[in-house]
Write a protein that holds these residues in place. Structure first.
Motif, PDB file in Angstrom:
ATOM      1  N   PRO A   1       3.421   1.347  -2.252  1.00 47.01           N
ATOM      2  CA  PRO A   1       4.385   0.259  -2.082  1.00 47.01           C
ATOM      3  C   PRO A   1       4.137  -0.401  -0.724  1.00 47.01           C
ATOM      4  O   PRO A   1       3.696   0.259   0.213  1.00 47.01           O
ATOM      5  N   ARG A   2       4.411  -1.683  -0.638  1.00 43.04           N
ATOM      6  CA  ARG A   2       3.987  -2.406   0.553  1.00 43.04           C
ATOM      7  C   ARG A   2       5.115  -2.666   1.526  1.00 43.04           C
ATOM      8  O   ARG A   2       6.288  -2.635   1.177  1.00 43.04           O
ATOM      9  N   ILE A   3       4.735  -2.910   2.753  1.00 49.25           N
ATOM     10  CA  ILE A   3       5.680  -3.391   3.771  1.00 49.25           C
ATOM     11  C   ILE A   3       4.943  -4.444   4.570  1.00 49.25           C
ATOM     12  O   ILE A   3       3.768  -4.282   4.894  1.00 49.25           O
TER      13      ILE A   3
ATOM     14  N   ARG B   1       4.998   3.520   2.674  1.00 51.75           N
ATOM     15  CA  ARG B   1       4.658   2.120   2.428  1.00 51.75           C
ATOM     16  C   ARG B   1       3.394   1.783   3.207  1.00 51.75           C
ATOM     17  O   ARG B   1       3.241   2.195   4.350  1.00 51.75           O
TER      18      ARG B   1
END
Lengths: 97, 380
Positions: A56-58, A92
Motif C-alpha cells: 500500500p502506498r503513502i 506503506r
C-alpha cells in the motif's frame, strides 16, 4: 520545509532540505510512523516475496512522514491502535506522485 | 502466579486485545491447569475465526454492508442531539463518504479546547469568536443622505463587544476590503460615515453599496456558519457547521491534537493518509450506529483500507479505486467498458489475468479459495 539557496556563480537555484526545521504534526489520530532500516526493509520484502511498489502506498508529501526524511521506495512502518486487535502494524511504501 | 508465564507464552500467538480480555475475565483463584485450558480454547477459537487464505473478504464485506444498508431509512436529516444544527446522516452521508466526494453536504468540525479554556465560562465567548461574521450582524441601521452623497452606518455596540471589536477596527477592515469609498469613524457614537472617493460617483453606486456592504467579512473564521457549544463529559466542545482547520489552528486556545473535521480531504491534507483512513471508519460507523445497524468494524476497516491504498483518498467508483485496477478487463467489467477497452488497445496494455473477474470472463478457474494455490512439482 524547502528553502531556496542561490548559488552566486550561476542562475541555478538549488533546493536544499532543512531537516531541523520540520516540526512533527501531532494529532491523536495519527498513528506512529517509522522508517524501516535498509535491513528490515529487505527482510520484510523478502518475507512476503514482493517489491516495495506492491505495498500500500503513502505519498512522499504526506504530512505525517515529513519529519522522517524519507525518499522514494522507503517503507514506512505504521503502528495503529485498533478496535479489534489492540495494536496492529501496517506497511506503506513511499511513492512520489 | 504462573499465569504470567502463560501470558508470555501466548504473547506472540494472540492479539493484544484478546490477551487483555483474558486478563480481565480470568478468575482470581484460577489454577494453572484450568488457565491453560482457557488459553488453549481461546487460541483454538481465535485460529478458527481467522479468514482463510484465499477467502474473498471483499465480497463478504460488500454483502455485510449492503444487506443492512437496504434497511436504512432513506434521507434522514435529523438533528444531532441539539436543535438548530442540520446534519446529513443515513444513506446520503454513507454514499458521500464511500464515493469520496470532494464537496460534502454538511461540513462539520468538533473543536476541542485546551484545558485552561474548556471549563465552561469562556466557551460561549470563544464560540462567538470562531463564527464568521459579516457586517450585517453588527448593524443597527444604514441610512443614505442624498444631499451630501453620504451613507451612515450605525453599529450595535453590545454585539461588537461580545467579539472584542471596536468601531475603529471595523472601519479599518472596511476600508481595506471595499474599494472606491472613504470610511470615516464618528468620534462619539459607533457610527461610520461613508463617502465616495471621487466626486463624480453616481448616487446609484451608493445604493448598490448599501446592499453589498452587508455581506462584507468582518471577523471570525471564514467558512464557519454556525457554532454550538456542547458539553462532552466534563469538558466543553464547540461543534461548528463549516470547516476551516487551517485558520482555526491559528488560535492558541484550540487543542490541535484532538480537533477533527468530517471532511476527509481536509483531514488528509492536514494530518496525512492514516488519519483519513481512521476518519472514514469513524464516520461510517457513526452513520450505521445512529441507524441501529450492527456491522462488524472489520468490514468497514477493509473498505477504508481499500480507499486509502493508493496514498490518497479514492472513492469506490469508476473515477476512484476501479480506475486503479491493473487489469483492463476488470475495469471494463465495471462501467463504461468501451472507453476502457479502446484506451487499452491504443497503448497496447497487457492483461495478465491475475484477478477474479477476468478469469470469469475467460471461463477459467478463479484465483479464490482453493483456486488460489497452484501445484508445483519437481520435474526429473
Amino acid at each position: 520545509m524547502w528553502s531556496r539557496v542561490q548559488i552566486s556563480s550561476g542562475p541555478f537555484i538549488i533546493k536544499t532540505k532543512m531537516v531541523n526545521k520540520i516540526n512533527q504534526v501531532k494529532h491523536n489520530l495519527i498513528p506512529l510512523h517509522e522508517k524501516l532500516s535498509e535491513k528490515d526493509r529487505t527482510a520484510l520484502l523478502e518475507k512476503y516475496n514482493i517489491e516495495s511498489k506492491e505495498l500500500p502506498r503513502i505519498s512522499i508529501k504526506d504530512v505525517a512522514i515529513q519529519h522522517l526524511d524519507v525518499k522514494e521506495k522507503d517503507v514506512i512502518k505504521i503502528t495503529r491502535k485498533s478496535h479489534t486487535a489492540g495494536t496492529t502494524t501496517f506497511y506503506r511504501g513511499v511513492v512520489n506522485d | 502466579m504462573t499465569t504470567t508465564k502463560l501470558f508470555n507464552e501466548y504473547k506472540e500467538l494472540l492479539p493484544e486485545k484478546v490477551l487483555d480480555d483474558i486478563k480481565k475475565y480470568l478468575p482470581d483463584k484460577c489454577t494453572d491447569a484450568k488457565a491453560k485450558i482457557i488459553f488453549e480454547t481461546v487460541y483454538g477459537e481465535y485460529k478458527r475465526s481467522i479468514a482463510n487464505p484465499g477467502e474473498s473478504v471483499g465480497l463478504i464485506s460488500a454483502e455485510s454492508i449492503g444487506e443492512p444498508g437496504t434497511q436504512m431509512t432513506l434521507n434522514t436529516f435529523h438533528f444531532a442531539g441539539v436543535a438548530e444544527m442540520n446534519v446529513t446522516t443515513g444513506l446520503p452521508r454513507l454514499i458521500e463518504i464511500l464515493d469520496g466526494r470532494k464537496t460534502i453536504k454538511t461540513k462539520m468540525m468538533e473543536v476541542y479546547l485546551k484545558k485552561s479554556h474548556s471549563s465552561g465560562k469562556e466557551v460561549k465567548k470563544i464560540a462567538e469568536l470562531l463564527k464568521e461574521t459579516t457586517l450585517k450582524e453588527f448593524l443597527k441601521e444604514i441610512s443614505i443622505n442624498i444631499m451630501n452623497m453620504q451613507m451612515t452606518i450605525e453599529l450595535d455596540e453590545n454585539k461588537m463587544k461580545s467579539v472584542g471589536l471596536t468601531t475603529n477596527k471595523i472601519t479599518k477592515t472596511l476600508s481595506k476590503l471595499v474599494k472606491g469609498f472613504k470610511f470615516k469613524e464618528d468620534k462619539k457614537d459607533p457610527v461610520i460615515i461613508v463617502t465616495p472617493s471621487s466626486k463624480d460617483e453616481a448616487l446609484n453606486t451608493i445604493y448598490k453599496l448599501k446592499e453589498t456592504i452587508k455581506h462584507v467579512y468582518i471577523s471570525g473564521i471564514k467558512g464557519i456558519t454556525q457554532v454550538l457549544p456542547v458539553k462532552r463529559g466534563d469538558e466543553h466542545v464547540i461543534v461548528t457547521a463549516g470547516t476551516n482547520l487551517k485558520d482555526l489552528f491559528k488560535h492558541d486556545f484550540v487543542d490541535t491534537e484532538r480537533t477533527i473535521s468530517n471532511d476527509l480531504y481536509e483531514m488528509e491534507s492536514m494530518f496525512g493518509i492514516e488519519v483519513a483512513r481512521q476518519i472514514i471508519i469513524n464516520e461510517v460507523f457513526k452513520v450505521l450506529d445512529a441507524q441501529g445497524i450492527n456491522i462488524d468494524v472489520r468490514h468497514i476497516m477493509l473498505v477504508s483500507d481499500a480507499m486509502t491504498m493508493s496514498g490518497s483518498v479514492l472513492g469506490i467508483n469508476r473515477y476512484g479505486i476501479v480506475k486503479e485496477k491493473p487489469s483492463v478487463l476488470a475495469r471494463a467489467s465495471f462501467e463504461t467498458p468501451i472507453t476502457h477497452i479502446i484506451n487499452a488497445s491504443l497503448v497496447g496494455e497487457v492483461d495478465k489475468l491475475n484477478s477474479v473477474i477476468e478469469n470469469v470472463m475467460m471461463n477459467q478457474a478463479i484465483p479464490v479459495g482453493t483456486g488460489l494455490p497452484g501445484l508445483i512439482t519437481k520435474v526429473k
